[in-house]
Each structure stands twice: as structure tokens, then as C-alpha cells.
Design a protein around this motif. Sequence first.
Motif, PDB file in Angstrom:
ATOM      1  N   ARG A  14       0.778  -1.271   0.045  1.00  0.00           N
ATOM      2  CA  ARG A  14      -0.105   0.242   0.159  1.00  0.00           C
ATOM      3  C   ARG A  14       0.977   1.069  -0.052  1.00  0.00           C
ATOM      4  NH1 ARG A  14      -4.005   1.309   3.512  1.00  0.00           N
ATOM      5  NH2 ARG A  14      -2.917   0.663   5.364  1.00  0.00           N
ATOM      6  N   ASN A  15       1.864   1.305  -0.924  1.00  0.00           N
ATOM      7  CA  ASN A  15       2.666   2.748  -1.002  1.00  0.00           C
ATOM      8  C   ASN A  15       1.566   3.714  -1.344  1.00  0.00           C
ATOM      9  OD1 ASN A  15       3.737   4.816  -3.131  1.00  0.00           O
ATOM     10  ND2 ASN A  15       5.487   3.969  -2.108  1.00  0.00           N
ATOM     11  N   PRO A  16       1.743   4.744  -0.512  1.00  0.00           N
ATOM     12  CA  PRO A  16       0.594   6.022  -0.613  1.00  0.00           C
ATOM     13  C   PRO A  16       0.522   6.618  -1.998  1.00  0.00           C
ATOM     14  CG  PRO A  16       2.285   6.379   1.119  1.00  0.00           C
ATOM     15  CD  PRO A  16       2.704   5.045   0.516  1.00  0.00           C
ATOM     16  N   ASP A  17       1.589   6.689  -2.405  1.00  0.00           N
ATOM     17  CA  ASP A  17       1.472   7.528  -3.773  1.00  0.00           C
ATOM     18  C   ASP A  17       0.729   6.632  -5.010  1.00  0.00           C
ATOM     19  OD1 ASP A  17       2.796   9.586  -2.506  1.00  0.00           O
ATOM     20  OD2 ASP A  17       4.730   9.217  -3.216  1.00  0.00           O
ATOM     21  N   VAL A  18       1.436   5.162  -4.745  1.00  0.00           N
ATOM     22  CA  VAL A  18       0.627   4.259  -5.802  1.00  0.00           C
ATOM     23  C   VAL A  18      -0.937   4.204  -5.343  1.00  0.00           C
ATOM     24  CG1 VAL A  18       0.956   1.850  -6.842  1.00  0.00           C
ATOM     25  CG2 VAL A  18       2.944   3.116  -5.973  1.00  0.00           C
ATOM     26  N   VAL A  19      -1.276   3.842  -4.391  1.00  0.00           N
ATOM     27  CA  VAL A  19      -2.543   3.720  -3.957  1.00  0.00           C
ATOM     28  C   VAL A  19      -3.209   4.951  -4.678  1.00  0.00           C
ATOM     29  CG1 VAL A  19      -4.040   3.719  -1.955  1.00  0.00           C
ATOM     30  CG2 VAL A  19      -2.265   2.279  -2.107  1.00  0.00           C
ATOM     31  N   ARG A  24      -7.595   7.505  -8.182  1.00  0.00           N
ATOM     32  CA  ARG A  24      -7.736   8.784  -8.696  1.00  0.00           C
ATOM     33  C   ARG A  24      -8.252   7.905 -10.038  1.00  0.00           C
ATOM     34  NH1 ARG A  24      -3.261  11.328  -6.915  1.00  0.00           N
ATOM     35  NH2 ARG A  24      -1.910  10.721  -8.471  1.00  0.00           N
ATOM     36  N   GLN A  25      -7.694   7.216 -10.722  1.00  0.00           N
ATOM     37  CA  GLN A  25      -7.998   6.698 -11.778  1.00  0.00           C
ATOM     38  C   GLN A  25      -9.462   5.763 -11.762  1.00  0.00           C
ATOM     39  OE1 GLN A  25      -6.421   7.250 -14.581  1.00  0.00           O
ATOM     40  NE2 GLN A  25      -8.143   6.167 -15.962  1.00  0.00           N
ATOM     41  N   LEU A  26      -9.490   4.972 -10.638  1.00  0.00           N
ATOM     42  CA  LEU A  26     -10.778   4.292 -10.354  1.00  0.00           C
ATOM     43  C   LEU A  26     -11.866   5.087 -10.475  1.00  0.00           C
ATOM     44  CD1 LEU A  26     -11.712   1.759  -9.308  1.00  0.00           C
ATOM     45  CD2 LEU A  26     -11.282   2.352  -7.124  1.00  0.00           C
ATOM     46  N   LEU A 209       6.009  -3.801 -10.934  1.00  0.00           N
ATOM     47  CA  LEU A 209       5.641  -2.739 -11.870  1.00  0.00           C
ATOM     48  C   LEU A 209       4.469  -2.029 -11.456  1.00  0.00           C
ATOM     49  CD1 LEU A 209       6.787  -1.165 -14.731  1.00  0.00           C
ATOM     50  CD2 LEU A 209       5.108  -2.869 -15.993  1.00  0.00           C
ATOM     51  N   GLY A 210       3.393  -2.560 -11.136  1.00  0.00           N
ATOM     52  CA  GLY A 210       2.182  -1.765 -10.728  1.00  0.00           C
ATOM     53  C   GLY A 210       2.416  -1.347  -8.959  1.00  0.00           C
ATOM     54  N   GLY A 211       3.505  -1.313  -8.482  1.00  0.00           N
ATOM     55  CA  GLY A 211       3.780  -0.820  -7.333  1.00  0.00           C
ATOM     56  C   GLY A 211       3.110  -1.796  -6.176  1.00  0.00           C
ATOM     57  N   GLY A 212       2.978  -2.956  -6.320  1.00  0.00           N
ATOM     58  CA  GLY A 212       2.593  -3.754  -5.427  1.00  0.00           C
ATOM     59  C   GLY A 212       0.966  -3.526  -5.072  1.00  0.00           C
ATOM     60  N   VAL A 213       0.390  -2.736  -5.980  1.00  0.00           N
ATOM     61  CA  VAL A 213      -0.897  -2.387  -5.594  1.00  0.00           C
ATOM     62  C   VAL A 213      -2.030  -3.117  -6.487  1.00  0.00           C
ATOM     63  CG1 VAL A 213      -2.474  -0.422  -5.362  1.00  0.00           C
ATOM     64  CG2 VAL A 213      -0.337  -0.211  -4.529  1.00  0.00           C
ATOM     65  N   VAL A 214      -1.368  -3.275  -8.128  1.00  0.00           N
ATOM     66  CA  VAL A 214      -2.254  -3.687  -9.054  1.00  0.00           C
ATOM     67  C   VAL A 214      -1.477  -4.547 -10.087  1.00  0.00           C
ATOM     68  CG1 VAL A 214      -4.224  -2.004  -9.289  1.00  0.00           C
ATOM     69  CG2 VAL A 214      -1.728  -1.492 -10.227  1.00  0.00           C
ATOM     70  N   ALA A 248      -2.216   3.307 -14.518  1.00  0.00           N
ATOM     71  CA  ALA A 248      -2.138   4.650 -13.764  1.00  0.00           C
ATOM     72  C   ALA A 248      -1.041   4.306 -12.533  1.00  0.00           C
ATOM     73  CB  ALA A 248      -3.602   4.856 -13.083  1.00  0.00           C
ATOM     74  N   ALA A 249      -0.909   3.143 -12.094  1.00  0.00           N
ATOM     75  CA  ALA A 249      -0.006   2.790 -11.077  1.00  0.00           C
ATOM     76  C   ALA A 249       1.420   3.148 -11.637  1.00  0.00           C
ATOM     77  CB  ALA A 249      -0.229   1.418 -10.326  1.00  0.00           C
ATOM     78  N   LEU A 250       1.540   2.835 -12.815  1.00  0.00           N
ATOM     79  CA  LEU A 250       3.187   2.904 -13.176  1.00  0.00           C
ATOM     80  C   LEU A 250       4.092   3.896 -12.926  1.00  0.00           C
ATOM     81  CD1 LEU A 250       4.484   0.998 -16.328  1.00  0.00           C
ATOM     82  CD2 LEU A 250       5.111   3.522 -15.992  1.00  0.00           C
ATOM     83  N   PRO A 251       3.526   5.117 -13.188  1.00  0.00           N
ATOM     84  CA  PRO A 251       4.437   6.420 -13.033  1.00  0.00           C
ATOM     85  C   PRO A 251       4.754   6.493 -11.453  1.00  0.00           C
ATOM     86  CG  PRO A 251       2.557   7.032 -14.691  1.00  0.00           C
ATOM     87  CD  PRO A 251       2.141   5.708 -13.944  1.00  0.00           C
ATOM     88  N   ALA A 252       3.603   6.520 -10.723  1.00  0.00           N
ATOM     89  CA  ALA A 252       3.836   6.542  -9.240  1.00  0.00           C
ATOM     90  C   ALA A 252       4.888   5.281  -8.621  1.00  0.00           C
ATOM     91  CB  ALA A 252       2.523   6.214  -8.334  1.00  0.00           C
ATOM     92  N   ALA A 253       4.904   4.126  -9.420  1.00  0.00           N
ATOM     93  CA  ALA A 253       5.536   3.096  -8.895  1.00  0.00           C
ATOM     94  C   ALA A 253       6.874   3.255  -9.182  1.00  0.00           C
ATOM     95  CB  ALA A 253       5.363   1.703  -9.483  1.00  0.00           C
ATOM     96  N   LEU A 254       7.203   3.767 -10.442  1.00  0.00           N
ATOM     97  CA  LEU A 254       8.612   3.742 -10.778  1.00  0.00           C
ATOM     98  C   LEU A 254       9.295   5.147  -9.915  1.00  0.00           C
ATOM     99  CD1 LEU A 254       8.537   3.624 -14.819  1.00  0.00           C
ATOM    100  CD2 LEU A 254       9.098   1.931 -13.144  1.00  0.00           C
ATOM    101  N   LYS A 255       8.493   6.122  -9.754  1.00  0.00           N
ATOM    102  CA  LYS A 255       8.982   7.367  -9.026  1.00  0.00           C
ATOM    103  C   LYS A 255       9.439   6.758  -7.670  1.00  0.00           C
ATOM    104  CE  LYS A 255       7.731  12.013  -7.953  1.00  0.00           C
ATOM    105  NZ  LYS A 255       7.174  12.197  -6.460  1.00  0.00           N
ATOM    106  N   ALA A 256       8.668   6.007  -7.017  1.00  0.00           N
ATOM    107  CA  ALA A 256       8.651   5.428  -5.616  1.00  0.00           C
ATOM    108  C   ALA A 256      10.027   4.645  -5.665  1.00  0.00           C
ATOM    109  CB  ALA A 256       7.640   4.743  -5.064  1.00  0.00           C
TER     110      ALA A 256
END
Length: 335
Positions: A14-19, A24-26, A209-214, A248-256
Motif C-alpha cells: 500500500r505505497n501511499p503514492d501508488v494507492v 484517482r483512476q478508479l 511494476l504496478g507498485g505492489g498495488v495492481v 495509472a500505477a506505473l508512474p507512481a511506482a517508478l518514481k517511488a
Amino acid sequence: MDFGSYAVALLGHRNPDVVAAVHRQLDVMPTSTRSLANPVMAEAAAQLAAYLGGTLPKVYFGLNGADAVEVAVKLARLASGRDRVLAVHGGYHGKSLGALALTHNPMFRTGLRGATVDVVHIDPEDPQAVAKEIARGNIAALVFEPVQGENGALPLPLDVLRTWSRDAKEHGAFVIADEIQCGLRRCGERSVALAEGLPVDAVLVGKPLGGGVVPLSAVVCSQEMYEPLSADPFLHSATFGGHPLSCAALPAALKAIEELADHGRSLGETLAAGLRSLRERHPEVMRGFTGRGLLWGIDFSAAHAAGEVVVELANAGLLVSPCLSRPTTVRLLPR
Ligand SMILES: Cc1ncc(COP(=O)(O)O)c(C=O)c1O
């Protein structure tokens, strides 16, 4: 603590930025039709290609790692007009029928006769293995994991990978690095193969790649390898491939992942030093350890010792992964 989610939880849970990005996309558009372009996927593709240095400009998104392996092999066969694929002893590439043909351990094919892909598994101790198979002809692709995750976190010898890749390229075969487990800084680098200067035509990524969220995976490849899909975008498609919620998770995941890269590097060094000291203290139980960065395998003297360690660590609050094809080895995949 989770060192055991098969490389998915690189950012923890549940990385907060990825979540937040997924939330938002949901609210906007979680799925989209395959008949129209989807800007979230296009942006994710551009970001991923740039993240890996831009030399491999084309991206195909799937959900599981095996999706990426299937598509990469399909593209390599179509683009080369050849059929045979070289994979490596000890390699793991997934369990869907095509990917399963590349996975080495026959245990995973129990009860199945024949394979949908014509695969030869080559020995990493033989630098001439690719040249020998090329002499027999019809090689579409060479596929390897630079660090074999399921095989006890075993880094393959870089000089051998270099020779193999060079031989494959000279023959016009595509070189595919499956970094679904070892890539995206799990082993320190964004891509181990690219960082080591191996002349690859494709890098496969997934798991975190999905930040552990998706769920999200990708083939990142050359224009030449992608050509069959450029000619016919419906040559390979899947209803949910590249759906906006995962992309939608990818940019936040790569940044983190980038923000944590230095932390990961020092954690990897600490872990390696800890394993060295454990090995010195318990040589009779701990036969050895291999790995790189944040991917380590501890080899025990017997499978039951490894099993007991998995259970005792879980009781103590630390989740670790067994290795399906190496029962004496316990894998550590820290965040
Ligand atoms: C290197 C590698 N390739 C492919 C796969 C298959 O991925 P998935 O289980 O997401 O289909 C895995 C899974 O562990 C893997 O480690």
C-alpha cells in the motif's frame, strides 16, 4: 515483515503514492475499450521506455509475468520467421503453456505431453551453447534471466551471457532478458541486462511494476521485434492488457522505486554482510548463499532445514519465499 511476496512488494504494501494514483483512476475510468487509444496506457508506455533508457522504444502491457513472456516469444518468432527458442537450465518464466515450455524444471509440466514452443534449455557452464544450437539453425530467440530468481537467486555468469548474446545477435536471433523478478532495482539496476551492456532486444518486467498495488507486466522491446504488432495491433491482444487502472500505477511506482534506490543499495549490502557472518557461524547448516541487491537465496544442507527456517521465521514475524525448484533454498526478497 514481508520478504516473501515473490518480488511484488519491492515498495512494501500500500505505497501511499501508488494507492492515490490508482484511486484517482478508479474514479475516472478503470477499464477502457481496446477499440480506442487509452491515454493512460500511452503515457505509462512512454514513461517505461524512457525509464529503461529509451533504446527499446516499444511497450506491450500484460497483467502477469507469463503474459509478457508469451508475447515476447510470439513476437520474436513472427519477426524472425523462425521457430526455435533457447532458454537456460534453472530458468523460470511462468506456467501458462508457452511460458511453461521455457521454464526449465520438468516438475511443472507433469502430466503434459509435448510443448507449444520448441525450446532447448542450455547450460550456463557452456559459453558455446548458443553457437552450437545456431549451427542447427532456426533460432528465433535466446531468453534468460540475468539473475535466476526461482533457481535460488543465482546470478548467471556475465561473460557467458555476453558471448551467448553476441552469438545470438550475429545469427539474427532476438535476445530477451526476463527481468520480471530481478529488474526494476530488485538487483540494484533498473535493468540488469541493460546496465551490464548486454545487447538485448527486449527486457521483460512485471511484479513490482504496478507498485505492489495492481497487476501489471510489460515487454519493452526494439522496433524490429515489435514490427508484427505494428503491422497488426490485434495480432496479440487481451481484454485487460494495458487497462487504465493498472497503467495509472506505473508512474507512481517508478518514481517511488527511484526514490528508494539508494536505500535499497545499502540494505542489499547490509544483507550480504549479515549472510556472510551467518555462514561463518553456521557452516554445517548453511551451505552457501547467492544473489544480488535485494534478491538473495540461502542454501541449506537439507530441504527439511530450509522448510523449518521458513516456518520458524514466519512464526517470528518474517515472511520469506521457498524456491519451488530448489527445495534446499530459501529466498529473501526484502522491500
Ligand atoms: C523471471 C520470471 N519470469 C516470469 C515469471 C512469471 O510471472 P507470473 O507468475 O506473474 O506469471 C516469474 C514469476 O515468478 C519470474 O520470476
